[in-house]
Write a protein that holds these residues in place. Structure first.
Motif, PDB file in Angstrom:
ATOM      1  N   MET A  99       0.758  -1.998  -0.099  1.00 43.78           N
ATOM      2  CA  MET A  99      -0.050   0.035   0.023  1.00 43.78           C
ATOM      3  C   MET A  99       0.454   1.436  -0.408  1.00 43.78           C
ATOM      4  O   MET A  99       1.848   1.449   1.036  1.00 43.78           O
ATOM      5  CB  MET A  99      -1.112   0.014   1.042  1.00 43.78           C
ATOM      6  CG  MET A  99      -1.880   0.678   1.101  1.00 43.78           C
ATOM      7  SD  MET A  99      -3.051   0.948   2.858  1.00 43.78           S
ATOM      8  CE  MET A  99      -3.284  -0.688   3.503  1.00 43.78           C
ATOM      9  N   ASP A 117       1.483   5.517   0.557  1.00 45.01           N
ATOM     10  CA  ASP A 117       1.315   6.019   2.315  1.00 45.01           C
ATOM     11  C   ASP A 117       0.428   7.086   1.089  1.00 45.01           C
ATOM     12  O   ASP A 117       0.197   7.591   1.087  1.00 45.01           O
ATOM     13  CB  ASP A 117       2.604   6.697   2.640  1.00 45.01           C
ATOM     14  CG  ASP A 117       2.252   6.541   3.833  1.00 45.01           C
ATOM     15  OD1 ASP A 117       0.801   5.725   4.808  1.00 45.01           O
ATOM     16  OD2 ASP A 117       3.059   7.524   5.109  1.00 45.01           O
ATOM     17  N   PHE A 118       0.207   7.270   2.533  1.00 45.06           N
ATOM     18  CA  PHE A 118      -1.356   8.574   2.387  1.00 45.06           C
ATOM     19  C   PHE A 118      -0.885   9.116   4.466  1.00 45.06           C
ATOM     20  O   PHE A 118      -0.682   8.074   5.171  1.00 45.06           O
ATOM     21  CB  PHE A 118      -2.430   8.281   2.391  1.00 45.06           C
ATOM     22  CG  PHE A 118      -2.853   6.871   3.324  1.00 45.06           C
ATOM     23  CD1 PHE A 118      -3.336   7.304   4.687  1.00 45.06           C
ATOM     24  CD2 PHE A 118      -2.607   5.400   2.260  1.00 45.06           C
ATOM     25  CE1 PHE A 118      -4.253   6.384   4.818  1.00 45.06           C
ATOM     26  CE2 PHE A 118      -3.402   4.325   2.785  1.00 45.06           C
ATOM     27  CZ  PHE A 118      -4.157   4.960   4.307  1.00 45.06           C
ATOM     28  N   LEU A 176      -3.861   9.739   7.129  1.00 52.30           N
ATOM     29  CA  LEU A 176      -4.970   9.917   7.538  1.00 52.30           C
ATOM     30  C   LEU A 176      -6.181  10.430   8.328  1.00 52.30           C
ATOM     31  O   LEU A 176      -5.152  10.779   9.231  1.00 52.30           O
ATOM     32  CB  LEU A 176      -4.688   7.852   8.574  1.00 52.30           C
ATOM     33  CG  LEU A 176      -6.067   7.569   8.766  1.00 52.30           C
ATOM     34  CD1 LEU A 176      -7.403   7.136   7.614  1.00 52.30           C
ATOM     35  CD2 LEU A 176      -5.944   6.132  10.131  1.00 52.30           C
ATOM     36  N   MET A 213     -13.636   7.177   3.801  1.00 53.84           N
ATOM     37  CA  MET A 213     -13.878   6.172   4.023  1.00 53.84           C
ATOM     38  C   MET A 213     -14.913   5.925   4.450  1.00 53.84           C
ATOM     39  O   MET A 213     -15.367   6.373   5.941  1.00 53.84           O
ATOM     40  CB  MET A 213     -12.162   5.593   4.346  1.00 53.84           C
ATOM     41  CG  MET A 213     -11.957   3.763   4.849  1.00 53.84           C
ATOM     42  SD  MET A 213     -11.356   3.139   5.063  1.00 53.84           S
ATOM     43  CE  MET A 213      -9.962   3.836   6.542  1.00 53.84           C
ATOM     44  N   ALA A 214     -15.404   4.873   4.619  1.00 55.54           N
ATOM     45  CA  ALA A 214     -16.467   4.312   5.132  1.00 55.54           C
ATOM     46  C   ALA A 214     -15.858   3.665   6.233  1.00 55.54           C
ATOM     47  O   ALA A 214     -15.278   3.455   7.337  1.00 55.54           O
ATOM     48  CB  ALA A 214     -18.060   4.952   4.862  1.00 55.54           C
ATOM     49  N   GLY A 215     -16.264   2.200   5.773  1.00 54.93           N
ATOM     50  CA  GLY A 215     -16.361   1.561   6.439  1.00 54.93           C
ATOM     51  C   GLY A 215     -14.243   0.515   5.810  1.00 54.93           C
ATOM     52  O   GLY A 215     -13.810  -0.390   6.393  1.00 54.93           O
ATOM     53  N   GLY A 216     -14.516   1.265   4.605  1.00 52.64           N
ATOM     54  CA  GLY A 216     -13.038   0.640   4.506  1.00 52.64           C
ATOM     55  C   GLY A 216     -13.319  -0.741   3.443  1.00 52.64           C
ATOM     56  O   GLY A 216     -11.805  -1.245   2.845  1.00 52.64           O
ATOM     57  N   MET A 217     -14.192  -1.420   3.107  1.00 54.43           N
ATOM     58  CA  MET A 217     -14.162  -2.785   3.217  1.00 54.43           C
ATOM     59  C   MET A 217     -14.257  -2.610   1.495  1.00 54.43           C
ATOM     60  O   MET A 217     -13.446  -4.363   0.993  1.00 54.43           O
ATOM     61  CB  MET A 217     -15.680  -3.413   3.017  1.00 54.43           C
ATOM     62  CG  MET A 217     -16.454  -3.949   4.812  1.00 54.43           C
ATOM     63  SD  MET A 217     -14.953  -4.596   5.304  1.00 54.43           S
ATOM     64  CE  MET A 217     -13.696  -3.557   5.616  1.00 54.43           C
ATOM     65  N   ILE A 266      -9.675  -0.431   1.427  1.00 60.80           N
ATOM     66  CA  ILE A 266      -8.759  -1.189   1.860  1.00 60.80           C
ATOM     67  C   ILE A 266      -7.988  -1.707   0.783  1.00 60.80           C
ATOM     68  O   ILE A 266      -6.982  -1.908   0.930  1.00 60.80           O
ATOM     69  CB  ILE A 266      -8.439  -1.739   2.791  1.00 60.80           C
ATOM     70  CG1 ILE A 266      -9.172  -0.241   4.016  1.00 60.80           C
ATOM     71  CG2 ILE A 266      -7.642  -2.057   4.055  1.00 60.80           C
ATOM     72  CD1 ILE A 266      -9.366  -0.121   5.381  1.00 60.80           C
ATOM     73  N   PRO A 267      -9.455  -2.936   0.980  1.00 56.78           N
ATOM     74  CA  PRO A 267      -8.149  -3.846  -0.523  1.00 56.78           C
ATOM     75  C   PRO A 267      -7.815  -3.188  -2.112  1.00 56.78           C
ATOM     76  O   PRO A 267      -6.883  -3.497  -2.541  1.00 56.78           O
ATOM     77  CB  PRO A 267      -9.436  -4.188  -0.981  1.00 56.78           C
ATOM     78  CG  PRO A 267     -10.540  -4.940   0.603  1.00 56.78           C
ATOM     79  CD  PRO A 267     -10.283  -3.796   0.773  1.00 56.78           C
ATOM     80  N   LYS A 307      -4.339  -1.606  -0.626  1.00 54.67           N
ATOM     81  CA  LYS A 307      -3.278  -2.738  -0.325  1.00 54.67           C
ATOM     82  C   LYS A 307      -3.297  -3.384  -1.859  1.00 54.67           C
ATOM     83  O   LYS A 307      -1.463  -3.939  -2.131  1.00 54.67           O
ATOM     84  CB  LYS A 307      -4.228  -4.119   0.161  1.00 54.67           C
ATOM     85  CG  LYS A 307      -3.651  -3.884   1.248  1.00 54.67           C
ATOM     86  CD  LYS A 307      -4.604  -5.044   2.028  1.00 54.67           C
ATOM     87  CE  LYS A 307      -5.535  -5.954   1.938  1.00 54.67           C
ATOM     88  NZ  LYS A 307      -6.422  -7.362   3.320  1.00 54.67           N
ATOM     89  N   GLN A 308      -3.640  -3.391  -3.109  1.00 54.88           N
ATOM     90  CA  GLN A 308      -3.264  -4.299  -4.445  1.00 54.88           C
ATOM     91  C   GLN A 308      -2.511  -2.756  -5.353  1.00 54.88           C
ATOM     92  O   GLN A 308      -2.709  -2.817  -6.551  1.00 54.88           O
ATOM     93  CB  GLN A 308      -5.044  -4.167  -5.399  1.00 54.88           C
ATOM     94  CG  GLN A 308      -5.417  -5.647  -4.993  1.00 54.88           C
ATOM     95  CD  GLN A 308      -4.444  -6.482  -4.809  1.00 54.88           C
ATOM     96  OE1 GLN A 308      -3.803  -7.345  -5.660  1.00 54.88           O
ATOM     97  NE2 GLN A 308      -4.301  -7.796  -4.002  1.00 54.88           N
ATOM     98  N   VAL A 329     -17.298  -8.873   6.920  1.00 53.94           N
ATOM     99  CA  VAL A 329     -17.632  -8.036   5.476  1.00 53.94           C
ATOM    100  C   VAL A 329     -18.465  -7.236   6.040  1.00 53.94           C
ATOM    101  O   VAL A 329     -18.897  -6.135   6.546  1.00 53.94           O
ATOM    102  CB  VAL A 329     -17.713  -8.126   4.562  1.00 53.94           C
ATOM    103  CG1 VAL A 329     -17.991  -7.618   3.541  1.00 53.94           C
ATOM    104  CG2 VAL A 329     -16.432  -8.616   3.673  1.00 53.94           C
TER     105      VAL A 329
END
Lengths: 265, 155
Positions: free
Chosen positions: A1, A3-4, A6, A28-32, A35-36, A39-40, A103
């Motif tokens: 990932m 960096d950023f 937050l 971002m709310a739940g990040g579901m 975040i993936p 990560k990619q 999730v």
């Protein structure tokens, strides 16, 4: 990932200021999904503004005959909520079928609709029930909110705060789920109530759409037989490794009949 | 660098993290709690499941800073005074694991299920395990172990 920076604001105003001040910010709310994606390394935002610490965005209340669900209310909360289960069981059922339990414990209604994944369940829930999206700037009818694939009417610095659902007389949601992800290959929400007769389809096209032919047919008789001959053309529908456009077109008819039968029952 | 504080398995912990640090990285790399596993890169496998404020979540899909102030329980926090948690004991008894890689996530997920539904039927257990992937067992003995644990926990 990558960096950023937050941000974890505790008010909607502070969140709007943070996203407004970022060069390339993401909310971002739940990040579901986010975040993936991070990560990619499919996204590289300068700033991520997490709405999870804003207490006022969570929770479910009844207001003026509507069920109002805060933007960061999780799918698990909606699925288990006694008011939602009593007044709009179709919506509780929809929320209970998203992804997997972990999730559902993190994913949120506001995040789902702001992302507008073509295979997400909530877009069909909002359009099929005639909901209204409340944001930091205005109220947007669901019919005008979902614009196209991953595209909504939201401005860059506009944040979803809640979704208001009218209580239908009858409603049901049926989906044919991808066996791995539980995303909708096709999902259909039907309802009859204060927002009229509504049939909304997710998963099949680039974005949720209403099936007006089915809505007219249900106006004559709210039965599965009335919509038995409703078909959609495969042209323009999604085609991928999971299902061809023709297969999705057929699934729309099948899920429509199942949803009407469940709602009428 | 931001600082994060949380309670992990009953112990107050603090650490410096980046915005992008995942909860699972904080648990494994800062706290050396390596029972929580990373089995995939796509948030699908569930080997990383922990409890945050009592709810099972995928710690690979949550930032460490999102758990600031939270109560976190990992697989290391289940056994009490050297006695395995009933779900752990049932996995051992019923051969609910072969290689063991998915087991921490399976156990944490199952503990959350039994808290919400103390008497699940087989279908409910299989449905609940949607987010936990096991490549060895075929799931049968995992389901058996969870059914057995449910019976044990009712006493």
């Amino acid at each position: 990932m990558y960096d950023f920076t937050l941000h974890r604001p505790t008010s909607v105003d502070a969140a709007a200021a943070a996203i407004g001040g970022a060069s390339d910010g993401k909310i971002m709310a739940g990040g579901m999904t986010l975040i993936p994606t991070l990560k990619q390394r499919l996204a590289n935002p300068s700033d991520v503004v997490d709405l999870g610490a804003i207490a006022g965005l969570k929770g479910i209340r009844e207001e003026g005959g509507n069920i109002v669900i805060g933007a960061t209310t999780t799918h698990a909360t909606v699925a288990a909520d006694p008011t939602v289960k009593a007044k709009i069981p179709a919506l509780a059922h929809l929320a209970d079928g998203i992804g997997d339990p972990q999730v559902r414990n993190r994913g949120t209604i506001g995040g789902s609709i702001a992302n507008n994944d073509p295979a997400a369940d909530y877009p069909a829930g909002l359009v099929g029930l005639g909901a209204t999206v409340h944001t930091t700037k205005r109220q947007i009818p669901a019919d005008d909110f979902f614009i196209g694939m991953f595209e909504t009417a939201l401005a860059e610095d506009e944040i979803v705060t809640a979704v208001a659902f009218p209580v239908p007389e009858k409603a049901a949601y049926m989906k044919f789920a991808n066996p791995a992800s539980r995303y909708a290959i096709v999902g259909v929400m039907v309802s009859k109530g204060p927002a009229g007769l509504r049939v909304a389809v997710t998963g099949a096209g680039p974005s949720v759409f209403r099936l007006t032919e089915a809505e007219s047919a249900l106006g004559g008789s709210f039965t599965a037989d009335a919509v038995a001959k409703v078909t959609v053309a495969a042209d323009g529908l999604n085609s991928d490794m999971h299902a061809s456009a023709e297969y999705r077109a057929n699934l729309v008819s099948v899920m429509l009949k199942r949803a009407v039968a469940a709602a009428a029952g | 660098m931001p600082t994060v504080s949380m309670t992990v398995n009953g112990r107050a912990v603090t650490g410096d993290v980046e915005g992008r640090t995942l909860l699972v990285q904080f648990l494994r790399e800062n706290l050396h709690l390596t029972g929580t596993h990373v089995g995939c890169d796509t948030s699908q496998c569930g080997a990383c499941v922990v409890h945050v404020d009592g709810e099972s979540v995928k710690s690979c899909t949550m930032l460490a800073l999102q758990a600031d102030g939270a109560e976190v329980t990992t697989i290391e926090g289940l056994a009490k005074n050297g006695d395995l948690h009933p779900v752990q004991a049932a996995f051992r008894e019923h051969h609910g694991l072969q290689c063991g890689f998915c087991t921490p996530g399976m156990v944490m997920s199952a503990v959350d299920l039994l808290k919400k539904n103390p008497n699940p039927d087989e279908g409910e257990i299989r449905e609940w395990l949607e987010g936990n992937i096991c490549r060895c067992t075929g799931y049968h003995n995992i389901v058996k172990a969870i059914q057995s644990a449910a019976a044990d926990m009712k006493g």
